[in-house]
Motif scaffolding. Structure first.
Motif, PDB file in Angstrom:
ATOM      1  N   ILE A  52      43.231 -64.197 109.545  1.00 40.48           N
ATOM      2  CA  ILE A  52      42.750 -62.937 108.975  1.00 40.48           C
ATOM      3  C   ILE A  52      42.408 -63.105 107.506  1.00 40.48           C
ATOM      4  O   ILE A  52      41.412 -62.590 106.998  1.00 40.48           O
ATOM      5  N   GLY A  53      43.239 -63.867 106.780  1.00 47.82           N
ATOM      6  CA  GLY A  53      42.950 -64.101 105.369  1.00 47.82           C
ATOM      7  C   GLY A  53      41.648 -64.843 105.162  1.00 47.82           C
ATOM      8  O   GLY A  53      40.877 -64.545 104.257  1.00 47.82           O
ATOM      9  N   ASN A  54      41.370 -65.828 106.032  1.00 50.06           N
ATOM     10  CA  ASN A  54      40.106 -66.567 105.921  1.00 50.06           C
ATOM     11  C   ASN A  54      38.916 -65.669 106.221  1.00 50.06           C
ATOM     12  O   ASN A  54      37.871 -65.775 105.586  1.00 50.06           O
ATOM     13  N   VAL A  55      39.061 -64.761 107.205  1.00 52.18           N
ATOM     14  CA  VAL A  55      37.963 -63.858 107.531  1.00 52.18           C
ATOM     15  C   VAL A  55      37.677 -62.919 106.376  1.00 52.18           C
ATOM     16  O   VAL A  55      36.526 -62.657 106.019  1.00 52.18           O
ATOM     17  N   VAL A  56      38.732 -62.403 105.747  1.00 53.17           N
ATOM     18  CA  VAL A  56      38.540 -61.495 104.613  1.00 53.17           C
ATOM     19  C   VAL A  56      37.896 -62.215 103.447  1.00 53.17           C
ATOM     20  O   VAL A  56      36.996 -61.697 102.787  1.00 53.17           O
ATOM     21  N   ARG A  57      38.325 -63.446 103.179  1.00 59.01           N
ATOM     22  CA  ARG A  57      37.746 -64.193 102.065  1.00 59.01           C
ATOM     23  C   ARG A  57      36.320 -64.618 102.352  1.00 59.01           C
ATOM     24  O   ARG A  57      35.533 -64.853 101.449  1.00 59.01           O
ATOM     25  N   ALA A  58      35.972 -64.737 103.655  1.00 59.57           N
ATOM     26  CA  ALA A  58      34.612 -65.164 103.991  1.00 59.57           C
ATOM     27  C   ALA A  58      33.583 -64.100 103.649  1.00 59.57           C
ATOM     28  O   ALA A  58      32.417 -64.414 103.484  1.00 59.57           O
ATOM     29  N   GLN A  59      33.981 -62.843 103.547  1.00 57.39           N
ATOM     30  CA  GLN A  59      33.065 -61.787 103.185  1.00 57.39           C
ATOM     31  C   GLN A  59      32.961 -61.706 101.673  1.00 57.39           C
ATOM     32  O   GLN A  59      33.918 -61.354 100.986  1.00 57.39           O
ATOM     33  N   ASP A  60      31.800 -62.026 101.151  1.00 56.53           N
ATOM     34  CA  ASP A  60      31.574 -61.961  99.723  1.00 56.53           C
ATOM     35  C   ASP A  60      31.360 -60.512  99.304  1.00 56.53           C
ATOM     36  O   ASP A  60      30.754 -59.715 100.017  1.00 56.53           O
ATOM     37  N   GLU A  61      31.837 -60.185  98.115  1.00 65.33           N
ATOM     38  CA  GLU A  61      31.578 -58.868  97.552  1.00 65.33           C
ATOM     39  C   GLU A  61      30.136 -58.802  97.068  1.00 65.33           C
ATOM     40  O   GLU A  61      29.623 -59.750  96.471  1.00 65.33           O
ATOM     41  N   LEU A  62      29.490 -57.688  97.339  1.00 65.42           N
ATOM     42  CA  LEU A  62      28.085 -57.527  96.980  1.00 65.42           C
ATOM     43  C   LEU A  62      27.867 -56.121  96.442  1.00 65.42           C
ATOM     44  O   LEU A  62      28.023 -55.136  97.156  1.00 65.42           O
ATOM     45  N   SER A  63      27.513 -56.053  95.160  1.00 67.63           N
ATOM     46  CA  SER A  63      27.142 -54.782  94.556  1.00 67.63           C
ATOM     47  C   SER A  63      25.630 -54.619  94.621  1.00 67.63           C
ATOM     48  O   SER A  63      24.888 -55.555  94.942  1.00 67.63           O
ATOM     49  N   LEU A  64      25.160 -53.442  94.272  1.00 68.56           N
ATOM     50  CA  LEU A  64      23.716 -53.193  94.314  1.00 68.56           C
ATOM     51  C   LEU A  64      22.988 -54.039  93.279  1.00 68.56           C
ATOM     52  O   LEU A  64      21.915 -54.592  93.562  1.00 68.56           O
ATOM     53  N   SER A  65      23.558 -54.174  92.094  1.00 70.74           N
ATOM     54  CA  SER A  65      22.914 -54.989  91.063  1.00 70.74           C
ATOM     55  C   SER A  65      22.857 -56.463  91.476  1.00 70.74           C
ATOM     56  O   SER A  65      21.856 -57.146  91.233  1.00 70.74           O
ATOM     57  N   GLN A  66      23.909 -56.959  92.131  1.00 69.31           N
ATOM     58  CA  GLN A  66      23.893 -58.339  92.613  1.00 69.31           C
ATOM     59  C   GLN A  66      22.849 -58.531  93.712  1.00 69.31           C
ATOM     60  O   GLN A  66      22.177 -59.564  93.759  1.00 69.31           O
ATOM     61  N   ALA A  67      22.709 -57.530  94.579  1.00 72.12           N
ATOM     62  CA  ALA A  67      21.701 -57.619  95.630  1.00 72.12           C
ATOM     63  C   ALA A  67      20.293 -57.671  95.049  1.00 72.12           C
ATOM     64  O   ALA A  67      19.446 -58.469  95.486  1.00 72.12           O
ATOM     65  N   ILE A  68      20.028 -56.841  94.043  1.00 79.45           N
ATOM     66  CA  ILE A  68      18.706 -56.844  93.412  1.00 79.45           C
ATOM     67  C   ILE A  68      18.461 -58.176  92.718  1.00 79.45           C
ATOM     68  O   ILE A  68      17.357 -58.741  92.792  1.00 79.45           O
ATOM     69  N   GLU A  69      19.474 -58.697  92.041  1.00 78.31           N
ATOM     70  CA  GLU A  69      19.324 -59.980  91.347  1.00 78.31           C
ATOM     71  C   GLU A  69      19.014 -61.113  92.332  1.00 78.31           C
ATOM     72  O   GLU A  69      18.114 -61.931  92.090  1.00 78.31           O
ATOM     73  N   GLN A  70      19.737 -61.157  93.444  1.00 79.02           N
ATOM     74  CA  GLN A  70      19.485 -62.200  94.444  1.00 79.02           C
ATOM     75  C   GLN A  70      18.107 -62.043  95.076  1.00 79.02           C
ATOM     76  O   GLN A  70      17.393 -63.031  95.282  1.00 79.02           O
ATOM     77  N   GLY A  71      17.730 -60.802  95.360  1.00 79.48           N
ATOM     78  CA  GLY A  71      16.439 -60.570  95.991  1.00 79.48           C
ATOM     79  C   GLY A  71      15.280 -60.974  95.105  1.00 79.48           C
ATOM     80  O   GLY A  71      14.307 -61.583  95.568  1.00 79.48           O
ATOM     81  N   LEU A  72      15.369 -60.664  93.812  1.00 80.12           N
ATOM     82  CA  LEU A  72      14.287 -61.031  92.890  1.00 80.12           C
ATOM     83  C   LEU A  72      14.235 -62.540  92.671  1.00 80.12           C
ATOM     84  O   LEU A  72      13.155 -63.110  92.484  1.00 80.12           O
ATOM     85  N   ALA A  73      15.393 -63.196  92.689  1.00 81.61           N
ATOM     86  CA  ALA A  73      15.416 -64.635  92.441  1.00 81.61           C
ATOM     87  C   ALA A  73      14.926 -65.437  93.644  1.00 81.61           C
ATOM     88  O   ALA A  73      14.347 -66.515  93.470  1.00 81.61           O
ATOM     89  N   ASN A  74      15.135 -64.911  94.849  1.00 79.98           N
ATOM     90  CA  ASN A  74      14.816 -65.681  96.056  1.00 79.98           C
ATOM     91  C   ASN A  74      13.540 -65.233  96.751  1.00 79.98           C
ATOM     92  O   ASN A  74      13.177 -65.822  97.769  1.00 79.98           O
ATOM     93  N   ASN A  75      12.874 -64.206  96.213  1.00 82.21           N
ATOM     94  CA  ASN A  75      11.676 -63.697  96.873  1.00 82.21           C
ATOM     95  C   ASN A  75      10.495 -64.628  96.615  1.00 82.21           C
ATOM     96  O   ASN A  75      10.109 -64.868  95.474  1.00 82.21           O
ATOM     97  N   PHE A  76       9.912 -65.162  97.694  1.00 81.62           N
ATOM     98  CA  PHE A  76       8.811 -66.115  97.545  1.00 81.62           C
ATOM     99  C   PHE A  76       7.534 -65.427  97.067  1.00 81.62           C
ATOM    100  O   PHE A  76       6.741 -66.033  96.344  1.00 81.62           O
ATOM    101  N   SER A  77       7.319 -64.191  97.459  1.00 75.56           N
ATOM    102  CA  SER A  77       6.114 -63.483  97.020  1.00 75.56           C
ATOM    103  C   SER A  77       6.112 -63.303  95.509  1.00 75.56           C
ATOM    104  O   SER A  77       5.070 -63.450  94.848  1.00 75.56           O
TER     105      SER A  77
END
Length: 230
Positions: free
Chosen positions: A15-40
């Motif tokens: 159970i501890g491994n499953v909980v740690r496997a889920q990364d925390e993701l905020s809205l600002s982090q999602a936008i940052e990742q999306g802009l950095a990885n978007n090929f267009s």
């Protein structure tokens, strides 16, 4: 007792491994990742950089064009001879001939200024296209992020509804066993329980698809899960 303790320990580690496997993701982090990885966005930024490099007076034809060329040549000569008192061999020579050319159009009407204006317009257009793609990407990420949160909340509501339907169905079955409930009531509550079960399974699929769509926008593995913090 020892087996039970070992089983509980392994279960806790899992159970501890499953909980740690889920990364925390905020809205600002999602936008940052999306802009950095978007090929267009990356392609449009390269186009913008290319347009900026072309937007010069030299590219428009105001300054002289100078070209430097070099033409190498290699010659090979066999020195073998029929004289037994002379040793044979080979002679190799290398020659490089450089050439310098310069051309300058002193007057070409307004063609230079018109070409420079087109290059500036092309750079401005590339910048605008990149800005539009960035804004559309940010909008799509925000919508996908909050869609996941909405589907999470809907899943909780469907789960609570399913639990209530199950309890009501178990209760009416018990009443039927005791002879205080008719068959119609039992079948009615059973149908409601089955309907809520189907709705809950459909909602689980909707939530999974929402997470998948978000991962596609972030260029992440489609089966990756998160702990959403916003």
């Amino acid at each position: 007792m020892r087996k039970v303790t070992l089983t509980l320990t392994l279960l806790g580690v899992f159970i501890g491994n499953v909980v740690r496997a889920q990364d925390e993701l905020s809205l600002s982090q999602a936008i940052e990742q999306g802009l950095a990885n978007n090929f267009s966005i990356q392609i449009e930024q390269n186009k913008q950089l290319q347009a900026a490099n072309l937007n010069t007076w030299g590219q428009a034809g105001m300054f002289p064009n100078i070209s430097l060329n070099a033409s190498p040549s290699i010659s090979y000569q066999d020195l073998e001879t029929d004289n037994p008192f002379r040793f044979g061999g080979a002679n190799t020579s290398t020659d490089v001939s450089p050439t310098l050319q310069a051309s300058w159009v002193l007057f070409d009407g307004l063609n230079v200024r018109m070409t420079k204006g087109k290059l500036a317009l092309l750079e401005e257009q590339s910048s605008g296209n990149a800005q539009i793609i960035i804004e559309n990407t940010v909008q799509a990420i925000i919508l996908a992020y909050y869609t996941v949160l909405l589907e999470e909340r809907r899943t909780e509501v469907f789960a609570n509804t399913l639990n209530l339907s199950r309890d009501r169905y178990d209760y009416v079955k018990l009443k039927g066993d005791l002879g205080s409930a008719v068959t119609f009531d039992i079948l009615r509550d059973k149908n409601a329980y089955l309907t809520d079960s189907s709705n809950y399974l459909t909602q689980l699929l909707n939530h999974k698809n929402a997470v998948r769509n978000l991962n596609l926008l972030l260029a992440q593995p489609v089966d990756k899960t998160y702990q959403f913090t916003d």
